[in-house]
Design a protein around this motif. Structure first.
Motif, PDB file in Angstrom:
ATOM      1  N   UNK A 264      -7.831   3.495  -3.242  1.00 41.69           N
ATOM      2  CA  UNK A 264      -8.161   3.710  -2.665  1.00 41.69           C
ATOM      3  C   UNK A 264      -9.049   4.478  -2.052  1.00 41.69           C
ATOM      4  N   UNK A 265      -9.365   4.995  -1.186  1.00 44.19           N
ATOM      5  CA  UNK A 265     -10.033   5.856  -0.454  1.00 44.19           C
ATOM      6  C   UNK A 265     -10.335   5.872   1.028  1.00 44.19           C
TER       7      UNK A 265
ATOM      8  N   UNK B 298      -4.837  -2.539   4.133  1.00 45.05           N
ATOM      9  CA  UNK B 298      -4.895  -1.042   3.598  1.00 45.05           C
ATOM     10  C   UNK B 298      -5.787  -0.471   4.714  1.00 45.05           C
ATOM     11  N   UNK B 299      -6.101  -1.253   5.588  1.00 44.95           N
ATOM     12  CA  UNK B 299      -7.027  -0.731   6.242  1.00 44.95           C
ATOM     13  C   UNK B 299      -6.164  -0.267   7.249  1.00 44.95           C
ATOM     14  N   UNK B 300      -4.901  -1.046   7.269  1.00 42.12           N
ATOM     15  CA  UNK B 300      -4.029  -0.180   8.031  1.00 42.12           C
ATOM     16  C   UNK B 300      -3.473   1.313   7.933  1.00 42.12           C
ATOM     17  N   UNK B 301      -4.046   1.956   7.031  1.00 46.08           N
ATOM     18  CA  UNK B 301      -5.021   3.395   6.836  1.00 46.08           C
ATOM     19  C   UNK B 301      -5.569   3.801   7.028  1.00 46.08           C
ATOM     20  N   UNK B 302      -6.417   3.312   6.840  1.00 46.62           N
ATOM     21  CA  UNK B 302      -7.804   3.943   6.485  1.00 46.62           C
ATOM     22  C   UNK B 302      -8.393   3.805   5.122  1.00 46.62           C
ATOM     23  N   UNK B 303      -7.969   2.852   5.356  1.00 46.15           N
ATOM     24  CA  UNK B 303      -7.706   3.176   3.285  1.00 46.15           C
ATOM     25  C   UNK B 303      -8.936   1.526   3.050  1.00 46.15           C
TER      26      UNK B 303
ATOM     27  N   UNK C 167      -2.536   0.753  -4.103  1.00 51.49           N
ATOM     28  CA  UNK C 167      -2.684  -0.559  -3.394  1.00 51.49           C
ATOM     29  C   UNK C 167      -1.875  -1.744  -4.526  1.00 51.49           C
ATOM     30  N   UNK C 168      -0.657  -2.000  -4.274  1.00 58.12           N
ATOM     31  CA  UNK C 168      -0.268  -2.919  -6.281  1.00 58.12           C
ATOM     32  C   UNK C 168      -0.608  -4.296  -4.602  1.00 58.12           C
ATOM     33  N   UNK C 169      -1.568  -5.611  -5.547  1.00 61.00           N
ATOM     34  CA  UNK C 169      -1.977  -6.120  -4.852  1.00 61.00           C
ATOM     35  C   UNK C 169      -1.364  -7.943  -5.953  1.00 61.00           C
ATOM     36  N   UNK C 170      -0.903  -9.377  -5.002  1.00 59.78           N
ATOM     37  CA  UNK C 170      -0.641  -9.904  -5.714  1.00 59.78           C
ATOM     38  C   UNK C 170      -2.011 -10.909  -5.807  1.00 59.78           C
TER      39      UNK C 170
ATOM     40  N   UNK D  58       1.163  -0.992   0.145  1.00 58.87           N
ATOM     41  CA  UNK D  58       0.408   0.117   0.566  1.00 58.87           C
ATOM     42  C   UNK D  58       0.457   1.144  -0.242  1.00 58.87           C
ATOM     43  N   UNK D  59       0.545   2.165  -0.305  1.00 55.77           N
ATOM     44  CA  UNK D  59       0.841   3.535  -1.042  1.00 55.77           C
ATOM     45  C   UNK D  59      -0.221   3.790  -0.299  1.00 55.77           C
ATOM     46  N   UNK D  60      -0.097   4.580   0.876  1.00 54.66           N
ATOM     47  CA  UNK D  60      -0.688   5.241   1.762  1.00 54.66           C
ATOM     48  C   UNK D  60      -1.190   6.458   0.321  1.00 54.66           C
TER      49      UNK D  60
END
Ligand SMILES: Cc1cc2nc3c(=O)[nH]c(=O)nc-3n(C[C@H](O)[C@H](O)[C@H](O)COP(=O)(O)OP(=O)(O)OC[C@H]3O[C@@H](n4cnc5c(N)ncnc54)[C@H](O)[C@@H]3O)c2cc1C
Length: 474
Positions: A206-207, A122-127, A107-110, A100-102
């Protein structure tokens, strides 16, 4: 059953970072299982890839050896297309990284990540970005079919939030697909399923969401079903995009906030999520409590990731599942009569029928903007037949098919490709809708020999290459 020769297996393993599982191996039976226990396939080999080079090697091997390919993301597809008899399965379950690039909200997801993997990072950054309602589902299969969930009314289909993808195509090339690179492939990936190659990475927007959101359940007794459904319809006509409310009709699970006498009885459940500040949402959801006299309610601020897992206990892998689905652009009283009649005769306690509310942002793109075409669908209905004993198959499947027919007159004609079962080949064109011809052209360009055929398949277009202008609405 197709068995690889020793020399073939050796060639497949040569230089591979991941591992190969063959029928004689101890973990073969667990590795060939998918979410739906009705699927019982015997692949020739399963390659657990460790990265993009492994995927290239597996694709080249299958093409050169003339072995059918299947691709497994999260293994959740109801049709079981992640596995296939005699095929080489490219299993991405070791490729689950999420970066995640907050700052950039990207987000880059495999290709093997689950919704739980993505949401947690993503939620670690509220996204967050719109994903589905069961956290063990694969991001890959969900995205490639369109993808929708609690955030979709606000932020669109999952594909509407995809910026780019890395794809290993049938010829073994690693292509980047985005609006500026291979744009036709990028268009086709956003709803055309796994027809065009193996996606090794997805890049999503992300949002800001949560981490606490207002969410929960309001449960009504079944004798109030029609009035609740009618008021639900009127409510959703005016609901803001930030509020998503789905209806689920089923027997009540033994939830602690429901009185014991309701457990196991038919109920209508309103399941909701508000994407804004929880306190602001409380007044908005208040009318939902007054559609009748609830049997129980459980609505409050909770972590978004907890709500994303709330339905997991009802959707565990290993049961026998049979689905039927329609899209709806509106909900008619006749549809309510039909659903009430069929929920009144559920063939097993685990069966349910739900209406997932999309609409809002999912309706705004043009039908040809992405391969996902159903920009008129405001509700996606799924008839979820589910039981444990194979002896119940005929009764459960019969119930799902009968209700599917009874509800068809009220449906829009489209269907979500990710909800099609293995026996619905005649509905594949309806699932790709008006975009089918353009998808067939893209299929001819990127997979002319249909190497990727274990999916809701698009036949490569025949004849001379057409210009995309010929199939695009002008
Ligand atoms: C319990 C449950 C709840 C669900 N809820 C929702 C929901 O809320 N919203 C929603 O939109 N959908 C939902 N779905 C449907 C879901 O989107 C599909 O089942 C989807 O196919 C699952 O993706 P997967 O990666 O787990 O599937 P898999 O079974 O692994 O793959 C399905 C197909 O996708 C393709 N594929 C998978 N990974 C790749 C890849 N990396 N590259 C190329 N092709 C690939 C292949 O063709 C494969 O055959 C739900 C499904 C289940 C079982």
């Amino acid at each position: 059953m197709h068995i690889l020769q020793d020399a073939q297996a050796q060639a497949l393993r040569q230089g591979l970072q991941g591992n190969v599982i063959l029928p004689a191996d101890d973990d073969y039976d667990s590795a060939r299982q998918v979410w739906n226990a009705m699927v019982d396939k015997y692949p020739a080999a399963i390659v657990r890839c460790a990265g993009t080079p492994d995927v290239v090697q597996a694709v080249n091997f299958a093409r050169q050896q003339g072995i059918r390919l299947a691709v497994r993301g999260g293994g959740h597809n109801i049709a079981g297309s992640a596995v296939c008899d005699d095929a080489l399965v490219i299993d991405l379950s070791r490729m689950k990284a999420v970066q995640v690039d907050a700052g950039a909200r990207r987000a880059r997801v495999e290709g093997g990540a689950t919704l739980a993997d993505f949401d947690a990072a993503a939620q670690a950054h509220g996204l967050a970005t719109p994903l589905g309602i069961n956290s063990t589902t694969g991001v890959a299969g969900l995205t490639l079919g369109g993808g929708f969930g609690w955030l979709s009314r606000q932020y669109g289909m999952t594909v509407d939030n995809l910026d780019a993808a890395e794809v290993v195509t049938a010829d073994g090339q690693v292509l980047q697909a985005s609006a500026s690179q291979n744009p036709e492939l990028f268009w086709a990936l956003r709803g055309g399923g796994g027809n065009f190659g193996v996606v090794t990475h997805f890049d999503f927007r992300l949002h800001p969401v949560g981490p606490e959101v207002l969410a929960g359940l309001i449960v009504y007794p079944f004798d109030q079903a029609k009035a609740v459904l009618q008021q639900y319809r009127d409510f959703m006509d005016r609901a803001p995009d930030a509020l998503s409310v789905w209806t689920v009709l089923r027997q009540a699970p033994p939830l602690p906030f429901l009185p014991p006498e309701v457990h196991g009885r038919e109920v209508v459940v309103l399941a909701l999520l508000y994407t804004g500040e929880p306190e602001q949402g409380r007044a908005l959801v208040e009318p939902l409590h007054g559609f009748g006299t609830p049997a129980g309610t459980h609505v409050g601020a909770m972590p978004y990731v907890a709500w994303q897992k709330a339905f997991d206990p009802l959707l565990t892998p290993g049961a026998r599942n049979y689905w039927k689905s329609h899209n709806f652009s509106r909900l008619d009283d006749g549809l309510f009569d039909a659903v009430i009649a069929y929920v009144g005769k559920l063939p097993s306690p685990q069966c349910e029928i739900f209406f997932g509310a999309i609409g809002g942002a999912t309706l705004r793109p043009a039908p040809g903007a992405t391969a996902y075409a159903h920009r008129d669908a405001r509700f996606v209905m799924n008839v979820h037949g589910r039981w444990d004993d194979p002896a119940d198959d005929a009764r459960g499947i019969g119930w799902a098919r009968d209700y599917f027919k009874a509800s068809a007159p009220f449906a829009s004609g489209g269907v979500y490709v990710n909800f099609l079962t293995a026996d619905e080949g005649e509905r594949v064109q309806a699932a790709y809708g008006p975009n089918y011809a353009r998808l067939a052209q893209a299929k001819r360009q990127y997979d002319p020999d249909n190497l990727f055929s274990s999916n809701q398949n698009i036949a490569p277009a025949a004849g001379e290459a057409m210009s995309f202008r010929d199939v695009l609405p002008l």
